[in-house]
Design a protein around this motif. Sequence first.
Motif, mmCIF file in Angstrom:
data_model
loop_
_atom_site.group_PDB
_atom_site.id
_atom_site.type_symbol
_atom_site.label_atom_id
_atom_site.label_comp_id
_atom_site.label_asym_id
_atom_site.label_seq_id
_atom_site.Cartn_x
_atom_site.Cartn_y
_atom_site.Cartn_z
ATOM 1 N N THR A 1 38.597 -22.764 7.896
ATOM 2 C CA THR A 1 38.566 -23.665 9.050
ATOM 3 C C THR A 1 39.602 -23.149 10.042
ATOM 4 O OG1 THR A 1 40.215 -25.116 8.035
ATOM 5 C CG2 THR A 1 37.891 -25.656 7.662
ATOM 6 N N VAL A 2 39.454 -23.527 11.312
ATOM 7 C CA VAL A 2 40.394 -23.037 12.319
ATOM 8 C C VAL A 2 40.908 -24.165 13.209
ATOM 9 C CG1 VAL A 2 38.700 -22.495 14.123
ATOM 10 C CG2 VAL A 2 40.738 -21.045 13.879
ATOM 11 N N ASN A 3 40.464 -25.391 12.944
ATOM 12 C CA ASN A 3 40.905 -26.533 13.751
ATOM 13 C C ASN A 3 42.276 -27.031 13.277
ATOM 14 O OD1 ASN A 3 39.267 -27.262 11.397
ATOM 15 N ND2 ASN A 3 39.730 -29.380 11.970
ATOM 16 N N GLN A 4 43.003 -27.665 14.182
ATOM 17 C CA GLN A 4 44.328 -28.189 13.841
ATOM 18 C C GLN A 4 44.195 -29.245 12.750
ATOM 19 O OE1 GLN A 4 46.489 -29.850 17.120
ATOM 20 N NE2 GLN A 4 48.431 -29.791 16.052
ATOM 21 N N GLY A 5 44.967 -29.082 11.681
ATOM 22 C CA GLY A 5 44.915 -30.016 10.566
ATOM 23 C C GLY A 5 43.719 -29.830 9.652
ATOM 24 N N GLY A 6 42.960 -28.755 9.871
ATOM 25 C CA GLY A 6 41.781 -28.499 9.041
ATOM 26 C C GLY A 6 42.168 -28.205 7.598
ATOM 27 N N ALA A 7 41.258 -28.525 6.711
ATOM 28 C CA ALA A 7 41.527 -28.342 5.280
ATOM 29 C C ALA A 7 41.397 -26.876 4.882
ATOM 30 C CB ALA A 7 40.549 -29.179 4.471
ATOM 31 N N ASN A 8 42.139 -26.502 3.860
ATOM 32 C CA ASN A 8 41.932 -25.197 3.245
ATOM 33 C C ASN A 8 40.625 -25.241 2.476
ATOM 34 O OD1 ASN A 8 44.441 -24.192 4.121
ATOM 35 N ND2 ASN A 8 45.477 -25.068 2.344
ATOM 36 N N GLY A 9 39.924 -24.120 2.494
ATOM 37 C CA GLY A 9 38.696 -24.022 1.716
ATOM 38 C C GLY A 9 38.849 -22.894 0.709
ATOM 39 N N ILE A 10 37.845 -22.033 0.652
ATOM 40 C CA ILE A 10 37.962 -20.825 -0.172
ATOM 41 C C ILE A 10 39.103 -19.975 0.364
ATOM 42 C CG2 ILE A 10 36.777 -18.710 -0.876
ATOM 43 C CD1 ILE A 10 34.160 -20.316 -0.710
ATOM 44 N N GLY A 11 39.270 -20.003 1.698
ATOM 45 C CA GLY A 11 40.404 -19.356 2.365
ATOM 46 C C GLY A 11 41.249 -20.406 3.063
ATOM 47 N N PRO A 12 42.454 -20.029 3.522
ATOM 48 C CA PRO A 12 43.332 -21.010 4.166
ATOM 49 C C PRO A 12 42.864 -21.385 5.568
ATOM 50 C CG PRO A 12 44.302 -18.830 4.272
ATOM 51 C CD PRO A 12 43.072 -18.707 3.418
ATOM 52 N N ASN A 13 43.310 -22.543 6.046
ATOM 53 C CA ASN A 13 43.087 -22.935 7.435
ATOM 54 C C ASN A 13 43.832 -21.949 8.336
ATOM 55 O OD1 ASN A 13 44.547 -24.618 9.839
ATOM 56 N ND2 ASN A 13 42.430 -25.255 9.581
ATOM 57 N N LEU A 14 43.194 -21.517 9.427
ATOM 58 C CA LEU A 14 43.752 -20.456 10.272
ATOM 59 C C LEU A 14 44.270 -20.951 11.619
ATOM 60 C CD1 LEU A 14 41.133 -17.632 9.550
ATOM 61 C CD2 LEU A 14 43.357 -18.026 8.461
ATOM 62 N N TYR A 15 44.465 -22.255 11.767
ATOM 63 C CA TYR A 15 44.979 -22.760 13.043
ATOM 64 C C TYR A 15 46.405 -22.237 13.269
ATOM 65 C CZ TYR A 15 46.392 -25.885 16.799
ATOM 66 O OH TYR A 15 46.845 -26.387 18.000
ATOM 67 N N GLY A 16 46.637 -21.621 14.409
ATOM 68 C CA GLY A 16 47.966 -21.119 14.763
ATOM 69 C C GLY A 16 48.437 -19.970 13.878
ATOM 70 N N ILE A 17 47.513 -19.221 13.306
ATOM 71 C CA ILE A 17 47.882 -18.189 12.333
ATOM 72 C C ILE A 17 48.580 -16.989 12.964
ATOM 73 C CG2 ILE A 17 45.689 -16.917 12.395
ATOM 74 C CD1 ILE A 17 47.778 -17.712 9.265
ATOM 75 N N VAL A 18 48.236 -16.665 14.218
ATOM 76 C CA VAL A 18 48.816 -15.467 14.841
ATOM 77 C C VAL A 18 50.317 -15.672 15.023
ATOM 78 C CG1 VAL A 18 48.688 -13.852 16.774
ATOM 79 C CG2 VAL A 18 46.627 -15.074 16.049
#
Length: 201
Positions: A83-100
């Motif tokens: 997921t990439v939305n703010q506060g999104g849940a981790n799935g098979i991979g982690p949430n990527l909001y603000g990852i950079v």
Amino acid sequence: MDDRFNTMAGWALFAGIIALGGTIVSGKIFHGGRPEKMGYAIEGVEAEGGAGADEGPGIATLLASADVAAGEKVFGKCAACHTVNQGGANGIGPNLYGIVGKPHASIAGFAYSDALKSVSGNWTFEALDAWLKSPRAYADGTKMTFAGLGNGVDRANVIAYLNAQGSNLPLPAAEAAPAEAAANAAEPAANAAEPAANAAE
């Protein structure tokens, strides 16, 4: 009764001889040796991932003309796991909001592989480019099974899209073209020679 048994036994023996002969003949015709070239190419399939998949411009140059909307479409390949939305849940991979710009393996609540935990530093533009090109080459032993994006433009577009999702870091300056870089390198030498020429004059 004996005649019937002898007839059946004779036919069974005959069938066995035919089967054995057929096996020998087919073995001569269809031999199972190792081919000289393993596998075959599938036309129209673009190879993804792996070192050397593309030798085009660097990520800084590609980011200068990256398309966030196109990156969102390419991110569709990632959406099954991330997921990439703010506060999104981790799935098979982690949430990527603000990852950079964040440190590697730093999203709370996600069980990272030891391979990725051992990578120091942050998710810079260059690090994300290398990771997206080939996760296995970037962190040997990673749990991520995605082969990677072989197309540099696709990687730049995805990175620009991720950057727009909560990071919003300034993009790196585009690299100078080879001819421009050579001209810039020659300019100081020419400037240094000019006073000497004026003195001689």
